[in-house]
Enzyme design. Sequence first.
Site, mmCIF file in Angstrom:
data_model
loop_
_atom_site.group_PDB
_atom_site.id
_atom_site.type_symbol
_atom_site.label_atom_id
_atom_site.label_comp_id
_atom_site.label_asym_id
_atom_site.label_seq_id
_atom_site.Cartn_x
_atom_site.Cartn_y
_atom_site.Cartn_z
ATOM 1 N N LEU A 117 12.850 -86.361 68.255
ATOM 2 C CA LEU A 117 13.070 -87.289 67.175
ATOM 3 C C LEU A 117 12.648 -86.555 65.848
ATOM 4 O O LEU A 117 11.723 -85.472 65.959
ATOM 5 C CB LEU A 117 12.270 -88.507 67.354
ATOM 6 C CG LEU A 117 12.616 -89.414 68.491
ATOM 7 C CD1 LEU A 117 11.824 -90.412 68.503
ATOM 8 C CD2 LEU A 117 14.096 -89.896 68.211
ATOM 9 N N ASP A 118 13.149 -86.703 64.431
ATOM 10 C CA ASP A 118 12.682 -86.110 63.488
ATOM 11 C C ASP A 118 10.940 -86.445 63.183
ATOM 12 O O ASP A 118 10.555 -87.663 63.792
ATOM 13 C CB ASP A 118 13.308 -86.647 62.203
ATOM 14 C CG ASP A 118 14.842 -86.572 62.227
ATOM 15 O OD1 ASP A 118 15.266 -85.430 63.194
ATOM 16 O OD2 ASP A 118 15.589 -87.188 61.744
ATOM 17 N N LYS A 119 10.224 -85.698 62.336
ATOM 18 C CA LYS A 119 8.995 -86.129 62.090
ATOM 19 C C LYS A 119 8.773 -87.505 61.471
ATOM 20 O O LYS A 119 8.268 -88.161 61.937
ATOM 21 C CB LYS A 119 8.433 -84.958 61.049
ATOM 22 C CG LYS A 119 7.146 -85.201 60.800
ATOM 23 C CD LYS A 119 6.891 -84.031 59.797
ATOM 24 C CE LYS A 119 5.113 -83.940 59.421
ATOM 25 N NZ LYS A 119 5.012 -82.791 58.430
ATOM 26 N N HIS A 142 19.698 -84.520 63.200
ATOM 27 C CA HIS A 142 19.550 -85.686 62.182
ATOM 28 C C HIS A 142 20.868 -86.573 62.241
ATOM 29 O O HIS A 142 21.253 -86.830 61.295
ATOM 30 C CB HIS A 142 19.489 -84.938 60.807
ATOM 31 C CG HIS A 142 18.515 -84.437 60.518
ATOM 32 N ND1 HIS A 142 17.268 -84.470 61.207
ATOM 33 C CD2 HIS A 142 18.156 -83.161 59.814
ATOM 34 C CE1 HIS A 142 16.328 -83.823 60.566
ATOM 35 N NE2 HIS A 142 16.842 -83.039 59.814
#
Length: 234
Positions: free
Chosen positions: A105-107, A189
Amino acid sequence: MTARRLDQLLSSLGYCSRRDARDWLKAGRISVAGKVASDPGLKPAAAAVRIDGEPLDHPEGLLLLLNKPLGLTCSHDLREAPLVYDLLPPRWRDRNPVVTTVGRLDKETSGLLLLTDQTDLVHRLTSPKHKVPKIYHASLDRDLPSELIPLFAAGTLQLDGEESPCAPATLRQISPRLAEVTLIEGKYHQVRRMFAAAAGLTVTALHRTAFGNLTLGDLAPGAYRELSLDSPDL
Ligand code: URA
């Protein structure tokens, strides 16, 4: 699991180096089936081993369901800290095979993240071939245009730099600027890029609520729970 040498077993579970394991054995800290062990080459059943009287920590492997908070990175690179691994007991960082996230998962994405040391499971759960559905809630900077629902479902949306279009995805409007997206793949993303490519929309917040049949339940941000390695939900 095939039996491993005692020194190898302790080092692979992150307790100490193989060299230290030999010192621990000499110091009488390790027992097997109730008897002090001294031979580092012994290949005992992991369940019979004790260190200072304590059973081994998850000798058969780990599978965790974490509620990832915002601001943590799914990377092992300390330069990208803070890392999701900071939320786990430090010894788990030294396990071999390493405990790793199942996909990323993205930051700035929160929500359901699986972590495991089971390499086969990572491959199975991240392969688009297995079509494991992942559900996200995306907050948008503008109202959701209704034509995005058939566009996401069509499986024709092409993202820059990708060889193939996105697989069909389910889009459901929850409120004018909140959407639920179900994906069966995990391009980089992907959710943010799909909204941007489809209608120039910016995702202002993103949260994963489900992975296959698994959901967060009442797990607080930053907390995790252990799952059985043969969980029927996987
Ligand atoms: N899609 C994104 O854009 N980001 C994530 O973290 C997950 C899916």
